[in-house]
Every structure is written in structure tokens, then in C-alpha cells.
Design a protein around this motif. Sequence first.
Motif, short mmCIF file in Angstrom:
data_model
loop_
_atom_site.label_atom_id
_atom_site.label_comp_id
_atom_site.label_asym_id
_atom_site.label_seq_id
_atom_site.Cartn_x
_atom_site.Cartn_y
_atom_site.Cartn_z
N ARG A 1 0.86 -1.18 0.00
CA ARG A 1 0.00 0.00 0.00
C ARG A 1 0.90 1.24 0.00
NH1 ARG A 1 -2.77 -0.39 4.72
NH2 ARG A 1 -1.49 1.19 5.74
N PHE A 2 0.72 2.08 -0.99
CA PHE A 2 1.49 3.30 -1.12
C PHE A 2 1.26 4.18 0.10
CE2 PHE A 2 1.59 7.79 -2.21
CZ PHE A 2 2.86 7.93 -2.76
N GLU A 3 2.35 4.76 0.63
CA GLU A 3 2.25 5.69 1.76
C GLU A 3 2.65 7.10 1.35
OE1 GLU A 3 0.87 5.06 4.65
OE2 GLU A 3 0.58 2.94 4.23
N SER A 4 3.88 7.26 0.83
CA SER A 4 4.35 8.60 0.48
C SER A 4 5.58 8.55 -0.42
CB SER A 4 4.69 9.40 1.74
OG SER A 4 5.80 8.81 2.41
N ILE A 5 5.90 9.71 -0.97
CA ILE A 5 7.14 9.88 -1.73
C ILE A 5 8.16 10.45 -0.76
CG2 ILE A 5 8.25 11.03 -3.69
CD1 ILE A 5 5.98 9.32 -4.69
N VAL A 6 9.32 9.85 -0.68
CA VAL A 6 10.38 10.30 0.22
C VAL A 6 11.37 11.19 -0.52
CG1 VAL A 6 12.25 9.51 1.72
CG2 VAL A 6 10.11 8.21 1.60
N LYS A 7 11.65 10.84 -1.76
CA LYS A 7 12.61 11.57 -2.58
C LYS A 7 12.25 11.32 -4.03
CE LYS A 7 17.57 11.89 -3.48
NZ LYS A 7 18.89 11.32 -3.21
N GLY A 8 12.57 12.26 -4.91
CA GLY A 8 12.26 12.04 -6.31
C GLY A 8 13.09 12.89 -7.25
N GLU A 9 13.26 12.34 -8.45
CA GLU A 9 13.98 13.02 -9.52
C GLU A 9 13.26 12.72 -10.83
OE1 GLU A 9 18.60 12.66 -8.36
OE2 GLU A 9 17.56 10.74 -8.66
N THR A 10 13.43 13.63 -11.78
CA THR A 10 12.91 13.40 -13.12
C THR A 10 14.03 13.53 -14.13
OG1 THR A 10 12.33 15.74 -13.41
CG2 THR A 10 10.59 14.26 -12.62
N GLN A 11 13.82 12.90 -15.25
CA GLN A 11 14.77 12.97 -16.37
C GLN A 11 13.95 13.05 -17.64
OE1 GLN A 11 16.73 9.27 -17.45
NE2 GLN A 11 18.65 10.36 -17.74
N ILE A 12 14.25 14.05 -18.45
CA ILE A 12 13.54 14.19 -19.72
C ILE A 12 14.21 13.30 -20.76
CG2 ILE A 12 12.90 15.78 -21.58
CD1 ILE A 12 12.87 17.99 -19.45
N VAL A 13 13.43 12.40 -21.29
CA VAL A 13 13.88 11.48 -22.36
C VAL A 13 12.80 11.55 -23.42
CG1 VAL A 13 15.33 9.99 -20.92
CG2 VAL A 13 12.91 9.55 -21.03
N ASN A 14 12.49 10.48 -24.06
CA ASN A 14 11.36 10.45 -24.97
C ASN A 14 10.11 10.27 -24.11
OD1 ASN A 14 9.67 10.27 -27.13
ND2 ASN A 14 10.28 8.21 -27.73
N GLY A 15 9.83 11.27 -23.32
CA GLY A 15 8.85 11.25 -22.26
C GLY A 15 9.57 11.72 -21.01
N ILE A 16 9.10 11.28 -19.84
CA ILE A 16 9.74 11.67 -18.58
C ILE A 16 9.95 10.42 -17.74
CG2 ILE A 16 9.54 13.05 -16.48
CD1 ILE A 16 7.53 14.82 -18.03
N ASN A 17 11.19 10.23 -17.28
CA ASN A 17 11.48 9.20 -16.30
C ASN A 17 11.32 9.80 -14.92
OD1 ASN A 17 12.13 6.97 -17.91
ND2 ASN A 17 14.23 7.65 -18.16
N TYR A 18 10.64 9.08 -14.04
CA TYR A 18 10.54 9.46 -12.64
C TYR A 18 11.31 8.41 -11.84
CZ TYR A 18 6.74 12.65 -13.77
OH TYR A 18 5.98 13.68 -14.29
N ARG A 19 12.30 8.85 -11.08
CA ARG A 19 13.03 7.95 -10.18
C ARG A 19 12.66 8.40 -8.77
NH1 ARG A 19 19.31 7.46 -11.15
NH2 ARG A 19 19.22 9.66 -10.56
N LEU A 20 11.92 7.54 -8.09
CA LEU A 20 11.37 7.90 -6.78
C LEU A 20 11.80 6.93 -5.70
CD1 LEU A 20 7.65 8.43 -7.91
CD2 LEU A 20 9.44 10.17 -7.77
N ILE A 21 11.95 7.45 -4.50
CA ILE A 21 12.04 6.62 -3.31
C ILE A 21 10.68 6.77 -2.65
CG2 ILE A 21 13.19 6.18 -1.11
CD1 ILE A 21 15.06 5.86 -3.53
N ILE A 22 10.00 5.64 -2.49
CA ILE A 22 8.66 5.68 -1.91
C ILE A 22 8.62 4.86 -0.63
CG2 ILE A 22 7.54 6.01 -4.16
CD1 ILE A 22 6.62 3.06 -3.92
#
Length: 118
Positions: free
Chosen positions: A60-81
Motif C-alpha cells: 500500500r502506497f504511503e508517500s514519496i520520500v525523494k524524487g527526480e525526473t529525467q527528460i527522455v522520450n517522455g519523462i522518467n521518474y526515479r522515486l524513493i517511496i
Amino acid sequence: MAPKFFSLLVVTFSILLASSSIKASFAGWQAISNLTDPKVVEIGKFAVKEHNKRVNALLRFESIVKGETQIVNGINYRLIISATDALAANAESYYRVVVWDKPWKKERRLISFEKLLH
């Protein structure tokens, strides 16, 4: 002659520096400043839902702790959840997830989902 050459050199250097900064922002990861942004939370929830489907889990999702994005052919989201596991007496754990999103085409994929050790 020397002042013109120096001015040309400064302008050329400035253009190169600016273009490398622009390139870096498109190629590198950029920190997400608002981790409670509804779009970011939606991406985190999507990652948990997809992971649960793939491995028959009950996270069960609780929260986002940390996050980064990267623009590629779309957007990559790298998250610590943070997520809780119903199969482990609701133990809270942290996970690193990567989600690729292309909202203008309504495409989204879970790329990776890994549990982090405390």
C-alpha cells in the motif's frame, strides 16, 4: 585586434557553457522540489499498483520520500517511496522505483521496483 579577439572568445565560451547547461538539464536527473505534487503522487501510486499486479503483492502506497525526473522520450521518474506490506503485518519499507511516462500519448510503464535495505 586583441580586444575583439578576447570579446569573441568570451562570447564563444558563454555560448558553449549555456548549451552544455541546457544539454545537462535534458540528459541528467533533476530533483523534484514538490514531492506532494498530485502528478508525482499519482506516479508513485501507479508504481505500487503495477508492482502488486506483477508479483501478486499487497503493498500500500504511503508517500514519496525523494524524487527526480529525467527528460527522455517522455519523462522518467526515479522515486524513493514508502509503502506498507499487508503480508508482513503492515511493515513499512522503502522502495526505489523508476516509471517512464509519456502523458501526451497516455503511455506509462513501470521500469523498475526494488526494495531498499534500511
